[in-house]
Write a protein that holds these residues in place. Structure first.
Motif, PDB file in Angstrom:
ATOM      1  N   LEU A 181       0.806  -1.250  -0.011  1.00 10.25           N
ATOM      2  CA  LEU A 181      -0.053  -0.008  -0.087  1.00 10.25           C
ATOM      3  C   LEU A 181       0.938   1.230   0.081  1.00 10.25           C
ATOM      4  CD1 LEU A 181      -2.704  -1.147   2.688  1.00 10.25           C
ATOM      5  CD2 LEU A 181      -2.869  -1.095  -0.053  1.00 10.25           C
ATOM      6  N   VAL A 182       0.558   2.136  -0.757  1.00 15.71           N
ATOM      7  CA  VAL A 182       1.055   3.637  -0.682  1.00 15.71           C
ATOM      8  C   VAL A 182      -0.018   4.465  -0.264  1.00 15.71           C
ATOM      9  CG1 VAL A 182       2.120   5.414  -2.082  1.00 15.71           C
ATOM     10  CG2 VAL A 182       2.604   2.820  -2.647  1.00 15.71           C
ATOM     11  N   PHE A 183       0.615   5.351   0.821  1.00 11.75           N
ATOM     12  CA  PHE A 183      -0.250   6.597   1.407  1.00 11.75           C
ATOM     13  C   PHE A 183       0.599   7.687   1.096  1.00 11.75           C
ATOM     14  CE2 PHE A 183       0.004   2.958   4.313  1.00 11.75           C
ATOM     15  CZ  PHE A 183      -1.485   2.493   4.413  1.00 11.75           C
ATOM     16  N   TRP A 184      -0.264   8.669   0.495  1.00 11.26           N
ATOM     17  CA  TRP A 184       0.164  10.005  -0.101  1.00 11.26           C
ATOM     18  C   TRP A 184      -0.626  11.025   0.138  1.00 11.26           C
ATOM     19  CZ3 TRP A 184      -1.220  11.940  -5.344  1.00 11.26           C
ATOM     20  CH2 TRP A 184      -0.504  13.078  -5.690  1.00 11.26           C
ATOM     21  N   ASN A 185      -0.382  12.125   0.794  1.00 11.98           N
ATOM     22  CA  ASN A 185      -0.897  13.249   0.959  1.00 11.98           C
ATOM     23  C   ASN A 185      -0.350  14.558   0.202  1.00 11.98           C
ATOM     24  OD1 ASN A 185      -1.950  15.936   1.994  1.00 11.98           O
ATOM     25  ND2 ASN A 185      -2.677  14.601   3.835  1.00 11.98           N
ATOM     26  N   PRO A 186      -1.175  14.934  -1.064  1.00 11.17           N
ATOM     27  CA  PRO A 186      -0.715  15.872  -1.805  1.00 11.17           C
ATOM     28  C   PRO A 186      -0.444  17.122  -1.197  1.00 11.17           C
ATOM     29  CG  PRO A 186      -2.534  14.618  -2.891  1.00 11.17           C
ATOM     30  CD  PRO A 186      -2.628  14.282  -1.536  1.00 11.17           C
ATOM     31  N   GLN A 187      -1.288  17.443  -0.123  1.00  8.89           N
ATOM     32  CA  GLN A 187      -1.078  18.809   0.456  1.00  8.89           C
ATOM     33  C   GLN A 187       0.173  18.941   1.438  1.00  8.89           C
ATOM     34  OE1 GLN A 187      -4.003  17.069   0.575  1.00  8.89           O
ATOM     35  NE2 GLN A 187      -4.919  18.608  -0.855  1.00  8.89           N
ATOM     36  N   THR A 188       0.430  17.850   2.062  1.00 14.43           N
ATOM     37  CA  THR A 188       1.733  17.860   2.828  1.00 14.43           C
ATOM     38  C   THR A 188       2.922  17.152   2.223  1.00 14.43           C
ATOM     39  OG1 THR A 188       1.040  15.667   3.890  1.00 14.43           O
ATOM     40  CG2 THR A 188       0.325  17.412   5.043  1.00 14.43           C
ATOM     41  N   ARG A 189       2.716  16.559   0.842  1.00 15.29           N
ATOM     42  CA  ARG A 189       3.524  16.147   0.183  1.00 15.29           C
ATOM     43  C   ARG A 189       4.296  14.780   0.860  1.00 15.29           C
ATOM     44  NH1 ARG A 189       7.480  20.525  -1.991  1.00 15.29           N
ATOM     45  NH2 ARG A 189       7.774  20.720   0.252  1.00 15.29           N
ATOM     46  N   GLN A 190       3.648  14.085   1.723  1.00 13.40           N
ATOM     47  CA  GLN A 190       4.177  13.159   2.322  1.00 13.40           C
ATOM     48  C   GLN A 190       3.960  11.714   1.867  1.00 13.40           C
ATOM     49  OE1 GLN A 190       3.252  13.843   6.676  1.00 13.40           O
ATOM     50  NE2 GLN A 190       5.025  15.066   6.947  1.00 13.40           N
ATOM     51  N   VAL A 191       4.887  10.630   1.957  1.00 16.61           N
ATOM     52  CA  VAL A 191       4.491   9.455   1.272  1.00 16.61           C
ATOM     53  C   VAL A 191       5.064   8.399   2.280  1.00 16.61           C
ATOM     54  CG1 VAL A 191       4.887   7.842  -0.699  1.00 16.61           C
ATOM     55  CG2 VAL A 191       5.031  10.183  -0.908  1.00 16.61           C
ATOM     56  N   ALA A 192       4.031   7.387   2.333  1.00 19.58           N
ATOM     57  CA  ALA A 192       4.676   6.203   3.565  1.00 19.58           C
ATOM     58  C   ALA A 192       4.271   4.991   2.643  1.00 19.58           C
ATOM     59  CB  ALA A 192       3.926   6.179   4.613  1.00 19.58           C
ATOM     60  N   VAL A 193       4.704   3.811   2.955  1.00 17.51           N
ATOM     61  CA  VAL A 193       4.464   2.383   2.068  1.00 17.51           C
ATOM     62  C   VAL A 193       4.108   1.322   3.274  1.00 17.51           C
ATOM     63  CG1 VAL A 193       5.625   3.052   0.164  1.00 17.51           C
ATOM     64  CG2 VAL A 193       6.772   1.866   2.003  1.00 17.51           C
ATOM     65  N   GLU A 194       3.281   0.542   2.927  1.00 14.43           N
ATOM     66  CA  GLU A 194       2.915  -0.675   3.933  1.00 14.43           C
ATOM     67  C   GLU A 194       3.289  -1.995   3.021  1.00 14.43           C
ATOM     68  OE1 GLU A 194      -0.503  -2.961   6.599  1.00 14.43           O
ATOM     69  OE2 GLU A 194      -0.447  -0.789   5.835  1.00 14.43           O
ATOM     70  N   VAL A 195       4.228  -2.669   3.357  1.00 17.11           N
ATOM     71  CA  VAL A 195       4.671  -4.038   2.475  1.00 17.11           C
ATOM     72  C   VAL A 195       3.899  -4.964   3.262  1.00 17.11           C
ATOM     73  CG1 VAL A 195       6.362  -5.644   1.785  1.00 17.11           C
ATOM     74  CG2 VAL A 195       6.949  -3.110   1.877  1.00 17.11           C
ATOM     75  N   LYS A 196       2.845  -5.672   2.385  1.00 20.27           N
ATOM     76  CA  LYS A 196       2.132  -6.752   2.809  1.00 20.27           C
ATOM     77  C   LYS A 196       2.798  -8.048   2.285  1.00 20.27           C
ATOM     78  CE  LYS A 196      -2.247  -4.724   3.002  1.00 20.27           C
ATOM     79  NZ  LYS A 196      -3.566  -4.702   2.354  1.00 20.27           N
TER      80      LYS A 196
END
Length: 271
Positions: A181-196
């Motif tokens: 899964l990729v978590f992305w917030n265009p306003q804060t420009r932050q990105v995180a991933v969760e590897v399953k």
């Protein structure tokens, strides 16, 4: 040997006067034959004693001689009684042997005690080394848990922010079981991933996330397959625009451009 101290001890005067034991007599005779100073002092004492005897001698009366001649009978043999004296027992060898055995026993006990102390010291050092190793390993694990907790807190904070989007990337034919899964917030420009589920990589390789903007790839950061699939990893690249996200395998530390032959997954943002 200190010859001066030996001369001043008085043993030579006793020898000249005949007031020494057999052992002391042999000792004086042996040392006087070795050391000239002792021989010289012994001769001087002998001469001095002889001069003293001559100076203070007394002539016996003539009547004494007559009385002695009358008492002596030269016609009959004088029976002399044979005196049997026991041979002197040398105790020095026995005493020396006993002393040596006692000293050897004490030395052996000290040696055994020293080995015991050395063994105890080595065991203590080994125990201390093991404790230090275990403590170092425990501190390393605590640091890793703290880092993971910090990343999780940051990722959870990202998920709680308004406008955060969640995108699922499925593996292609090169990683059919791949899922993340990729978590992305265009306003804060932050990105995180969760590897399953992703294949494990060699130590010199890492997964790299890319954002595609107008067909051009933008580095979104690198990440690893963790022991805990539920761990959310926050990436360190700000992404303000993205038409799609893709994952490739690159050398550790990341690459400026993606290696298309290692592309494992890709998904559009507006699917």
């Amino acid at each position: 040997m200190n010859v001066t101290e030996y001369i001043e001890s008085g043993i030579l005067e006793s020898y000249v006067m005949g007031a020494v034991s057999d052992q002391e007599r042999r000792e004086v005779e042996c040392l006087s034959s070795i050391y000239p100073d002792i021989r010289r002092e012994l001769d001087q004492l002998s001469v001095a004693l002889e001069n003293y005897a001559m100076a203070y001698s007394i002539e016996p009366p003539v009547s004494v001689k007559d009385k002695l001649l009358k008492q002596l009978d030269f016609e009959q043999p004088v029976e002399t009684e044979t005196v049997v004296r026991p041979m002197p027992v040398e105790r020095s060898t026995s005493t020396f042997r006993t002393t040596w055995m006692v000293a050897a026993s004490v030395g052996l006990l000290l040696l055994i005690f020293s080995f015991f102390l050395l063994s105890q010291l080595r065991n203590s050092q080994e125990t201390l080394t093991s404790l230090r190793t275990a403590n170092s390993s425990l501190q390393s694990e605590v640091r890793q848990l703290r880092d993971h907790q910090t990343q999780s807190d940051q990722a959870l904070a990202l998920l709680r922010q308004p406008g955060t989007r969640t995108l699922e990337l499925k593996g292609n034919e090169k990683a059919p079981q791949g899922d993340m899964l990729v978590f992305w917030n265009p306003q804060t420009r932050q990105v995180a991933v969760e590897v399953k589920s992703l294949p494990a990589l060699p130590a010199d390789r890492q997964y790299q996330l890319w954002s595609l903007v107008g067909g051009k790839p933008v580095d979104a950061g690198v990440f690893d397959v963790t022991n805990t699939n539920a761990l959310i990893q926050k990436l360190n690249r700000p992404i303000d625009k993205a038409d799609a996200f893709a994952v490739t395998v690159e050398k550790r530390g990341g690459s400026p451009t993606p290696t298309l032959s290692t592309l494992l997954a890709m998904t559009p943002v507006d699917a």
